[in-house]
Design a protein around this motif. Structure first.
Motif: not given
Lengths: 418, 418
Positions: B108, B409-413, B110
């Motif tokens: 993640l 803000v969190v960018f995931g897959e 963050v």
């Protein structure tokens, strides 16, 4: 002495001790935390004896098994406090950090340096292990703390703060760095909320009723969160396997906590394929579904959702589901019914991922990840003292940094202002 | 309509408009600010006619010349508003900035991203030019604002907000982004302080009485400062020329402002040589001196200081002077009598400079520079909306960044929590 005088004296002691605590070294703070971990193990029997008294009174008072479970300081809970102390000792010390520094045209070097807030009032309900967790975070961030726990756990809290006080004194520090208010008198809470001369901030943790009472009556700033009505929005083009895994995790991993999903929003283009499949998965996990008319048509096991459902934090295996026309409708729903806590989008679309990040008005916004990641530990802050859903000072999980503030430091060579 | 309803309606409008304003581009915000600068010049006669009415009423009411001077929108003051708008347009837009981003072990990403606070309530006394300054800072930081100015400047404020509203509408933006409460009814202030459902923060600017009233009655967070009792400490080994230049600048450059020095603290080892010389310089500048017994012995023109003097913000050419045994005594004095505003040390000593920086509990602490540098512009923040002397959210001068907060803000897959 009246309760008001007792509370005022405790807070004045905390204020005085805060001057000392603000300037001790990181090594000294860590030594206190690690010695406290040892002292908890050494005094385990004594702690559990005090706790046993609380548990018996709670049984007599007819508290539910779930509440008694939360109250009990089992060997496992004591070990978790010990582990927590070691974790906080291992975290970087925020105090003294200079977060930025810049040079002015006249040669002044201007920086921002982290300092403790000062004195923290912490009001919490029945889990006594929070006493140690909160004390550890306050100590490490250089703040003294006045603790007001639930009436059911008074003796446990006093046994724990007695041990903390002994360790503080062994290190030459004032016992007043960590104090519990030694009464179950409800007037103590109101008295605490009036100590704006000595307390810099109040942090309440517990049910919505307690938090509203604190917010409405405190004379000093309050860091709080009311509730978590968290959403997952399944966007047009979303990968259905990913959307299903994230939704099920967000709802079912721990339904009773504030970062669990309460409402699933599904783009109308995905509804026909996704809703029956998701409904089957949720029903298989024992989740009761409450849907909009379209959802109910696609998933016959869903009951119709009422207007109230959309703003309810179930804290349970219940989920409301709504089909939305597009992402704007999802954002409108979130910003209208949500609680500014946590929102996730599942999407393959670049532009919409950016727009969702920008426009979902919540403390944590995620793309393609579960809402369950809104947690200080999970996001990499280390331990957390709570989650803020109001925007002043902190928004989202609050770790050690959020228990500090920044002052300006200026290095000159004789500059004066013209 | 009652005053309460009127105020509630205005705040609801501001809340609704805040959704729009939070997401417009920097270019659009700057275009509004620059067009507003033009519009002020174009409508100068109209503004001054409205202001003339306020000035006449103030004369009839017997206001002092100094107050009427503050109230008057002269050509020069209008030009300063125009210049201020251009300056704010030239500042970087804080909204959308990602201040940090890190990767978690599970992949993640963050980050923390700046967002507007939402709706700001701004309460201020009679200077009508503050209307435009505050509106500009709120607009640039993406916040809508509800303005409650002094009763003496109502017509001026309404003329200015009418022009602001016209420019906003020319750009397709809601007029409700900037609103003034169109009444002199004192009940409007209390009504404003009750709007915690719509206002995210209240910023009061004015006398101590106004600020205390706001702090005690507001249901929402307040960013405030009460007073500036600022100190300069002349340390053992200080360069006397530098100490004199800094002290005279800190006291005499603008004695009526909050960052002016009120108390000079002199190390006893320097007192014999420094105090007579400094006293002469201050007397030459028309400064009345009030000293501790040692000071009075060294400077016969000094009157004895009373206990009250040490915590008084004179806002005038008056200075209290005290000889202290050492730096610890200076720090004790500052932390006991001070207002957590601004403190300066003059020293050649490295270790004591570091200790003073760490232990003076104020929003701005300076080494070898004048207290007059506690100002958003001087410290490099650009324009400022005020100075906070309480530690939550902001401590010290507040620029555009302090009108924002950070969300996660969190960018995931596809990550879920195990």
């Amino acid at each position: 002495m009246s309760v008001e005088q007792l509370v005022a004296d405790i807070c004045r002691g905390a204020k005085k001790a805060s001057r000392t605590l603000a300037s001790i070294s990181t090594d000294q703070k860590n030594a206190v935390l690690l010695d406290l971990a040892q002292a908890l193990l050494k005094n385990q029997k004594e702690i559990q004896a005090a706790n046993q008294g609380d548990v018996e009174k709670a049984r007599e008072a007819g508290l539910t098994n779930a509440m008694i479970d939360r109250l009990t300081l089992s060997d496992k809970v004591i070990q978790s406090m010990v582990d927590g102390l070691k974790e906080v000792a291992a975290l970087p010390d925020p105090v003294g950090e200079v977060t930025s520094m810049w040079k002015r045209p006249n040669g002044l070097l201007v920086g921002k340096q982290r300092i403790p807030l000062g004195v923290i009032g912490f009001i919490y309900e029945s889990r006594p292990n929070v006493t140690v967790d909160a004390a550890a975070l306050c100590l490490k961030s250089g703040n003294t703390v006045v603790l007001k726990g639930g009436k059911e756990s008074l003796d446990s809290n006093l046994a724990l703060t007695e041990i903390i006080g002994q360790v503080l004194m062994d290190h030459g520090l004032p016992k007043a760095c960590v104090q519990a208010i030694p009464t179950t008198d409800r007037a103590a809470t109101s008295a605490l909320l009036a100590q704006d001369e000595t307390l810099d901030v109040i942090i309440p943790r517990g049910g919505e009723g307690l938090i509203r009472f604190v917010a409405e009556n405190a004379k000093m700033p309050v860091l709080k969160h009311y509730k978590g009505v968290c959403h997952v929005y399944v966007d047009e083009t979303a990968d259905h396997d990913m959307a299903l895994a994230i939704s099920v995790n967000a709802k079912c991993d721990r339904p009773a906590v504030c970062n669990a999903m309460e409402t699933l929003l599904v783009n109308q283009k995905e509804a026909d394929a996704f809703i029956p499949r998701a409904a089957k998965a949720f029903t298989g996990q024992g989740v009761e579904l409450r849907g909009c008319p379209l959802t109910c048509a696609l998933a016959p096991q869903a009951k119709p959702a009422s207007e109230e459902d959309w703003s309810t934090e179930y804290n349970d295996l219940i989920l409301s589901v709504k089909v939305v026309e597009d992402m704007d409708a999802a954002l409108d729903h979130i910003n209208h019914y949500g609680s500014q806590h946590t929102e996730a989008i599942v999407t393959k679309d670049y532009a919409r991922s950016r727009k969702f990040i920008d426009q979902a008005d919540s403390s944590v916004v995620l793309v393609n990840a579960s809402t369950r990641f809104n947690d200080g530990g999970q996001l990499g802050l280390g331990a957390e003292i709570g989650i803020s859903t109001s925007k002043l000072h902190a928004f989202g999980p609050m770790g050690l940094s959020e228990l500090t503030t920044l002052k300006f430091v200026v290095f000159g060579e004789g500059q004066v202002r013209n």
